[in-house]
Design an enzyme around this catalytic site. Structure first.
Site, PDB file in Angstrom:
ATOM      1  N   SER A 110      27.366   1.650 -44.962  1.00  0.00           N
ATOM      2  CA  SER A 110      26.857   1.175 -43.676  1.00  0.00           C
ATOM      3  C   SER A 110      27.586   1.869 -42.528  1.00  0.00           C
ATOM      4  O   SER A 110      26.973   2.296 -41.543  1.00  0.00           O
ATOM      5  CB  SER A 110      27.041  -0.333 -43.573  1.00  0.00           C
ATOM      6  OG  SER A 110      26.550  -0.808 -42.343  1.00  0.00           O
ATOM      7  N   SER A 139      22.467  -3.327 -39.045  1.00  0.00           N
ATOM      8  CA  SER A 139      23.572  -4.260 -38.829  1.00  0.00           C
ATOM      9  C   SER A 139      24.766  -3.808 -39.662  1.00  0.00           C
ATOM     10  O   SER A 139      24.606  -3.363 -40.800  1.00  0.00           O
ATOM     11  CB  SER A 139      23.151  -5.680 -39.220  1.00  0.00           C
ATOM     12  OG  SER A 139      24.225  -6.574 -39.009  1.00  0.00           O
ATOM     13  N   GLU A 140      25.956  -3.925 -39.083  1.00  0.00           N
ATOM     14  CA  GLU A 140      27.166  -3.387 -39.712  1.00  0.00           C
ATOM     15  C   GLU A 140      27.367  -3.844 -41.156  1.00  0.00           C
ATOM     16  O   GLU A 140      27.960  -3.140 -41.968  1.00  0.00           O
ATOM     17  CB  GLU A 140      28.424  -3.790 -38.922  1.00  0.00           C
ATOM     18  CG  GLU A 140      28.548  -3.153 -37.565  1.00  0.00           C
ATOM     19  CD  GLU A 140      27.930  -3.991 -36.469  1.00  0.00           C
ATOM     20  OE1 GLU A 140      26.767  -4.409 -36.614  1.00  0.00           O
ATOM     21  OE2 GLU A 140      28.616  -4.225 -35.463  1.00  0.00           O
ATOM     22  N   ASN A 141      26.933  -5.080 -41.439  1.00  0.00           N
ATOM     23  CA  ASN A 141      27.142  -5.599 -42.791  1.00  0.00           C
ATOM     24  C   ASN A 141      26.118  -5.081 -43.794  1.00  0.00           C
ATOM     25  O   ASN A 141      25.899  -5.694 -44.837  1.00  0.00           O
ATOM     26  CB  ASN A 141      27.198  -7.132 -42.778  1.00  0.00           C
ATOM     27  CG  ASN A 141      25.994  -7.778 -42.112  1.00  0.00           C
ATOM     28  OD1 ASN A 141      25.407  -7.203 -41.189  1.00  0.00           O
ATOM     29  ND2 ASN A 141      25.626  -8.955 -42.560  1.00  0.00           N
TER      30      ASN A 141
END
Lengths: 232, 219, 232, 219
Positions: free
Chosen positions: D96, D54-56
């Protein structure tokens, strides 16, 4: 089941080709994947470009060369990219005698070029080395009143890494200053091979404490290498 | 030191380190180069909190440990065993030089071959053609730290000047040095050139000038 | 003794000037320094440029705006640099009505521009956004057969950060996905101000587990903020 | 779906997600975009180890937790509460997206407004002048992942084609899409254009072509 553990050095070294660029982590003897280097010497790939912090030690009458100096001595290294090479060393001799090319790069630029490769950044400007011999052949540009030079990402076909602890997903932690180049080189290797002092079950490493997530890692070999040595 | 005939006593390596240590206030983040600079940490009193950085990713580096407390996993940029102070931490090499290049160090103290009056530093090679090239982290430190000080002997072993109008050796970085601690004096790099801010007892300004190629100014 | 703890919000906010660029960490409500944002609203600095992942939520009849939308509603934000702004939001309205400039940046480019600022890299090339509207006004160049565009570092005069645990040197850890932009923004703020859920003695955080070393941190305020909320 | 008059039954959102999930092998690192793609994780059997990013800053993201096991500190890129699988870990936002841009993801599945036969993707804006611009991480994912798949309805609500000779909306990235999973078919982007590799029961190739602006090729 994802399982990045390999059971033999042969399996760890499998497929490393001649003419590869190999990122070699470690600083001094700390965090240096010495067993994998021995494995690479054994494996036979040649015409290598090695990226490492330094070219290593001088020839000693008492101790046969090991690791990177040994690989150089065997004539297997076409080019060395590093921040530091002593004139009085096996690497320095190979350069002086024209048996090996060398590209000496400021240490921070070296680390950042490797990280850039891992992070998909093809080039960046840096003030380091501007207006010095390092700037020769580099594009220069002024930012915020300072001259900066353009540096390219430095990816590896292979990265050799030493970890303290690893699980089967290839999640890694490091010990103390054994971290050094390891996490950045792990990011930047197309094939990242790890030797680890300890192995653990998946879930043993707390999620918040993993330094290198397994996505950067391809193969893990368990090698209880003992403590790093001081230079002889 | 063949200076016994004179009325002054040049500082030794420890003396130069101690003199520089005097000027480092509590709370600074400091990188110490190889050689004389690395001795500075021993002269900062333990109760003055100065956070030492090492290129290989250490913040809060402490002195060499006692023999039985050595940690083989903890070496400094000169590959000597060191310790970690309470509060110390580790980062990887790219972040370590992010700290350097990003201007987060209050001070870096480097060794030097030559310093010019415009602040140019030469400390990595004596000619362009050397097979052994020992850049290491010096160029990053010279451009990145908020302040760059140099500790070095005032002249070469052969008595040649190292504090010059212009460097003759390959540069490490331009306009980076703000202060020099030598075995004879402390010099500040200013827009008008070198200003002498300290001089060892028994040595006159003119005697110092005689050992310096660049023009010196009184404070 | 180094002591970065401050005892009041006023002390934490002291000296933030009009026209500052403020890096605002967090993703959703997780890792978002809400108390510091309230403090900034109270403190009064205006004509701010805010750098944040997103512009925030829509106006709600039931809940008065808080945080970034409130700051925008008060007319204190001259420009918003973010990866995401909804048309139907307080930020979107301010943009549409010409009350606020906006620069929308791909999220990865945003994060990398901030890291670059912290790491002293003034500019870098990236493939993200090439041949799109984002590339307008950007220098383009081909690397390895792909078009890349040149992006500038994005430093902050101030960074507002939320940590899980902090000590008096300003060493920080984060909790789970509360890490997000916090470590990168901490690096890139000229003045980095932290609100932390927990404080501890120096030495309590293991050296190998510190995520943000105190060198990046200027002030730490202890705020037991409670758990992050889901969007209303 | 006003398709009840026909002999075929277009897939629903879950059906499209399940179809895409079939094609994800064990060991892949995968990012799932907002909307239909985010449903794919529910259709990967728990014993097939796929590592979701996930991007975060999450690697090893797991499904939505049961009510009493929610972790308020753990949300996905759509700000929904998720869980972490055994073996999961966290990185900061720059790392990330280093994972994304650096080509470390085997696959990213994105939603789409339009896909062109050369692989161009438009999924962030319907015109250049929108005040609300929702780029998020889509551009990074589209250029960075080793493979980009798109899941979307084959046509718009109003029956307009979304699978086109050329995109009319602002692009997310050029030449990035390799496969499209729609409610009607699975299409592969190839040098000669779209190749139909799967089609729902009861729908003919010609009927599919009629709902597609770009020329389709048989597998």
């Amino acid at each position: 089941m994802i399982n990045k553990f390999v059971r033999s050095m042969a399996e760890a070294m499998n497929g490393i080709k001649d003419n590869s660029t190999v990122l070699l982590a470690g600083f001094g003897d700390v965090g240096t994947p010495n067993a994998l280097l021995d494995g690479l010497i054994e494996q036979g790939a040649t015409n290598l470009t090695i990226v490492a912090n330094a070219g290593g030690r001088a020839r000693s009458p008492d101790h046969p060369a090991r690791g990177l100096p040994r690989l150089i001595e065997l004539g297997r290294v076409k080019k060395l990219i590093c921040s530091f090479v002593r004139a009085q060393s096996i690497a320095g001799e190979a350069v002086r005698d024209g048996r090996m090319e060398v590209e000496v790069v400021p240490q921070g630029t070296l680390a950042e070029r490797i990280r850039a490769a891992g992070a998909g950044v093809p080039a960046f400007f840096t003030p380091t080395g501007a207006d010095t011999l390092v700037a020769e052949g580099r594009e220069a540009r002024e930012y915020d009143g300072r001259t900066c030079i353009l540096e390219r990402a430095l990816p590896g076909d292979v990265a050799l890494v030493e970890a303290w602890m690893a699980d089967r997903w290839g999640n890694l932690t490091y010990r103390d200053s054994g971290r050094n180049f390891n996490p950045v080189m792990a990011m930047a290797g197309k094939l990242t091979i790890v030797q680890t002092h300890h192995v653990c079950d998946l879930g043993h490493l707390p999620a918040n404490e993993i330094v290198t997530p397994g996505i950067f890692v391809d193969r893990v070999l368990h090698v209880e290498a003992g403590d790093p040595k001081l230079p002889e | 030191m063949n200076e016994t005939a004179h009325a002054f006593r040049p500082l030794g390596r420890a003396g130069m380190a101690a003199r520089a240590a005097q000027d480092i206030p509590e709370g600074w983040y400091v990188n110490l180069g190889i050689g004389i600079p690395s001795l500075i940490a021993d002269h900062v009193p333990a109760d003055r909190e100065v956070v030492f950085h090492s290129e290989n990713g250490i913040l809060g580096m402490g002195p060499a440990p006692e023999k039985h407390r050595e940690n083989p996993w903890l070496i400094n940029a000169s590959t000597q065993r060191v310790s970690l102070r309470t509060g110390g931490s580790y980062v990887h090499h790219a972040d370590s030089f992010g700290i350097v290049r990003g201007g987060h160090l209050d001070l870096c103290v480097l060794g030097g071959f030559q310093v010019a009056e415009n602040g140019d530093l030469a400390n990595w090679a004596q000619s362009a053609s050397e097979a052994g090239r020992q850049i290491g982290g010096a160029m990053d430190l010279a451009v990145g730290a908020k302040r760059v000080w140099v500790t070095m002997e005032h002249t070469t072993k052969h008595g040649h000047a190292r504090i010059l109008k212009q460097c003759s050796y390959p540069l490490t970085a331009k306009h980076c040095v703000s202060r020099i601690y030598t075995n004879l004096a402390v010099l500040e790099v200013t827009p008008k050139g070198f200003v002498v801010i300290d001089i060892i007892p028994g040595l006159s300004f003119d005697e110092l000038q005689a050992r310096t190629e660049a023009v010196l100014h009184r404070a």
